[in-house]
Design a protein around this motif. Sequence first.
Motif, PDB file in Angstrom:
ATOM      1  N   MET A 285       0.848  -1.195   0.000  1.00 57.29           N
ATOM      2  CA  MET A 285       0.000   0.000   0.000  1.00 57.29           C
ATOM      3  C   MET A 285       0.882   1.243   0.000  1.00 57.29           C
ATOM      4  N   MET A 286       0.550   2.211  -0.863  1.00 61.39           N
ATOM      5  CA  MET A 286       1.327   3.440  -0.972  1.00 61.39           C
ATOM      6  C   MET A 286       0.454   4.623  -0.541  1.00 61.39           C
ATOM      7  N   PRO A 287       0.721   5.255   0.593  1.00 62.94           N
ATOM      8  CA  PRO A 287      -0.093   6.399   1.020  1.00 62.94           C
ATOM      9  C   PRO A 287       0.054   7.571   0.054  1.00 62.94           C
ATOM     10  N   PHE A 288      -1.056   8.236  -0.228  1.00 66.79           N
ATOM     11  CA  PHE A 288      -1.044   9.357  -1.165  1.00 66.79           C
ATOM     12  C   PHE A 288      -2.320  10.166  -0.967  1.00 66.79           C
ATOM     13  N   ALA A 289      -2.308  11.398  -1.496  1.00 67.45           N
ATOM     14  CA  ALA A 289      -3.482  12.267  -1.395  1.00 67.45           C
ATOM     15  C   ALA A 289      -4.128  12.520  -2.744  1.00 67.45           C
ATOM     16  N   GLY A 290      -3.474  12.097  -3.824  1.00 62.67           N
ATOM     17  CA  GLY A 290      -4.030  12.294  -5.156  1.00 62.67           C
ATOM     18  C   GLY A 290      -3.243  11.514  -6.189  1.00 62.67           C
ATOM     19  N   LEU A 291      -3.914  11.151  -7.278  1.00 58.41           N
ATOM     20  CA  LEU A 291      -3.285  10.395  -8.361  1.00 58.41           C
ATOM     21  C   LEU A 291      -3.268  11.223  -9.639  1.00 58.41           C
TER      22      LEU A 291
ATOM     23  N   SER B  55       4.582  16.147  -3.293  1.00 56.59           N
ATOM     24  CA  SER B  55       5.052  15.010  -2.497  1.00 56.59           C
ATOM     25  C   SER B  55       3.907  14.110  -2.043  1.00 56.59           C
ATOM     26  N   GLU B  56       2.671  14.601  -2.150  1.00 52.25           N
ATOM     27  CA  GLU B  56       1.500  13.815  -1.761  1.00 52.25           C
ATOM     28  C   GLU B  56       0.868  13.100  -2.949  1.00 52.25           C
ATOM     29  N   ALA B  57       1.433  13.299  -4.140  1.00 53.46           N
ATOM     30  CA  ALA B  57       0.844  12.747  -5.362  1.00 53.46           C
ATOM     31  C   ALA B  57       1.649  11.564  -5.876  1.00 53.46           C
ATOM     32  N   ILE B  58       0.981  10.743  -6.679  1.00 54.59           N
ATOM     33  CA  ILE B  58       1.644   9.664  -7.407  1.00 54.59           C
ATOM     34  C   ILE B  58       1.349   9.852  -8.887  1.00 54.59           C
ATOM     35  N   MET B  59       2.399   9.925  -9.688  1.00 57.46           N
ATOM     36  CA  MET B  59       2.274  10.021 -11.138  1.00 57.46           C
ATOM     37  C   MET B  59       2.414   8.626 -11.732  1.00 57.46           C
ATOM     38  N   ILE B  60       1.461   8.247 -12.580  1.00 55.78           N
ATOM     39  CA  ILE B  60       1.430   6.907 -13.169  1.00 55.78           C
ATOM     40  C   ILE B  60       1.502   7.039 -14.686  1.00 55.78           C
ATOM     41  N   GLY B  61       2.466   6.371 -15.316  1.00 55.87           N
ATOM     42  CA  GLY B  61       2.584   6.503 -16.762  1.00 55.87           C
ATOM     43  C   GLY B  61       3.320   5.356 -17.416  1.00 55.87           C
ATOM     44  N   ASP B  62       3.119   5.220 -18.731  1.00 60.13           N
ATOM     45  CA  ASP B  62       3.697   4.100 -19.479  1.00 60.13           C
ATOM     46  C   ASP B  62       4.875   4.521 -20.348  1.00 60.13           C
ATOM     47  N   HIS B  63       5.463   5.674 -20.048  1.00 61.50           N
ATOM     48  CA  HIS B  63       6.621   6.139 -20.809  1.00 61.50           C
ATOM     49  C   HIS B  63       7.621   6.760 -19.840  1.00 61.50           C
ATOM     50  N   ARG B  64       8.883   6.676 -20.199  1.00 61.18           N
ATOM     51  CA  ARG B  64       9.933   7.227 -19.346  1.00 61.18           C
ATOM     52  C   ARG B  64       9.683   8.704 -19.039  1.00 61.18           C
TER      53      ARG B  64
ATOM     54  N   SER C  37      -2.645  -3.760 -15.376  1.00 61.79           N
ATOM     55  CA  SER C  37      -3.457  -2.665 -14.839  1.00 61.79           C
ATOM     56  C   SER C  37      -4.334  -3.102 -13.672  1.00 61.79           C
ATOM     57  N   THR C  38      -4.700  -4.374 -13.620  1.00 64.31           N
ATOM     58  CA  THR C  38      -5.534  -4.843 -12.513  1.00 64.31           C
ATOM     59  C   THR C  38      -4.751  -4.942 -11.207  1.00 64.31           C
ATOM     60  N   GLN C  39      -3.428  -4.841 -11.274  1.00 62.43           N
ATOM     61  CA  GLN C  39      -2.599  -4.899 -10.072  1.00 62.43           C
ATOM     62  C   GLN C  39      -2.415  -3.527  -9.426  1.00 62.43           C
ATOM     63  N   LEU C  40      -2.896  -2.482 -10.103  1.00 65.70           N
ATOM     64  CA  LEU C  40      -2.665  -1.130  -9.600  1.00 65.70           C
ATOM     65  C   LEU C  40      -3.468  -0.847  -8.333  1.00 65.70           C
ATOM     66  N   GLN C  41      -4.733  -1.210  -8.323  1.00 67.47           N
ATOM     67  CA  GLN C  41      -5.565  -0.945  -7.148  1.00 67.47           C
ATOM     68  C   GLN C  41      -5.049  -1.669  -5.903  1.00 67.47           C
ATOM     69  N   PRO C  42      -4.683  -2.947  -5.982  1.00 66.26           N
ATOM     70  CA  PRO C  42      -4.120  -3.597  -4.789  1.00 66.26           C
ATOM     71  C   PRO C  42      -2.849  -2.920  -4.284  1.00 66.26           C
ATOM     72  N   LEU C  43      -2.020  -2.441  -5.198  1.00 66.74           N
ATOM     73  CA  LEU C  43      -0.801  -1.755  -4.778  1.00 66.74           C
ATOM     74  C   LEU C  43      -1.127  -0.463  -4.039  1.00 66.74           C
ATOM     75  N   LEU C  44      -2.086   0.288  -4.559  1.00 70.42           N
ATOM     76  CA  LEU C  44      -2.404   1.594  -3.986  1.00 70.42           C
ATOM     77  C   LEU C  44      -3.198   1.497  -2.691  1.00 70.42           C
ATOM     78  N   PHE C  45      -4.132   0.558  -2.647  1.00 77.17           N
ATOM     79  CA  PHE C  45      -5.050   0.502  -1.512  1.00 77.17           C
ATOM     80  C   PHE C  45      -4.917  -0.758  -0.668  1.00 77.17           C
ATOM     81  N   GLY C  46      -4.079  -1.692  -1.096  1.00 78.21           N
ATOM     82  CA  GLY C  46      -3.919  -2.915  -0.330  1.00 78.21           C
ATOM     83  C   GLY C  46      -5.155  -3.782  -0.338  1.00 78.21           C
ATOM     84  N   LEU C  47      -5.964  -3.667  -1.407  1.00 76.67           N
ATOM     85  CA  LEU C  47      -7.213  -4.437  -1.477  1.00 76.67           C
ATOM     86  C   LEU C  47      -6.998  -5.759  -2.205  1.00 76.67           C
TER      87      LEU C  47
END
Length: 220
Positions: free
Chosen positions: A1-7, A162-171, A210-220
């Motif tokens: 789980m990764m704590p964050f305030a916005g994606l 510092s409260e955000a997570i940037m998600i992307g498929d390119h360097r 992509s289905t692994q993203l929610q478990p990583l972010l929320f631990g669900l």
Amino acid sequence: MMPFAGLIFDLDGTLIDTAPDFIRALTLQLQRHQRPLPASELIRCDISDGSAGIVSRAFAIDPDHPQFAALRSEFLEIYYHHLAVDTAPFAGIAELLAECQTRGIPWSIATNKPWRYTEPVLQALGLLSTACAVVCPDHVSATKPDPEPVLLACQKMGIAPSEAIMIGDHRRDIESGQRAGARTIAAGWGYLRPGEQAADWRADATVHCSTQLQPLLFGL
């Protein structure tokens, strides 16, 4: 789980799969010019480079070719009229966004795709009204990998980078997030080139499905 305030999401190849409609538009254009269609896998790899990359490969010409500008404009016009036929969120993304809404966590988009094409596709998918912010090249003075799009998205969400997570498929997505001071997740399910490894971008985390993203972010 990764704590964050916005994606913050990149658009093509991260939040939504636009490849089917890019391929549709290119197929229609190449039929006009009686040229063969490149393999779908190759077209997908070019999407991160935008219309310039797609047209360059399809017509085997460089951007300085005298016909390049006209062919690119033709492709974009065809795409504009077919940009939300088969485009859809990647698997698990709708559920992730719903979880964000339930938890009151804002999310936004930082894309190098111009607003002319971004707005109608998001509208068609019902995402325009739920995104806290959509940052396109039209809204900034410098695009990714510059940090400005990520910084603007954070500002609109009312959070510190510092409260955000940037998600992307390119360097460049990862670099933009890192330069802004955000944490980053490499989207390995996106439009990577053959042999390219998302783990090489040195993001804080790499997710291959992509289905692994929610478990990583929320631990669900």
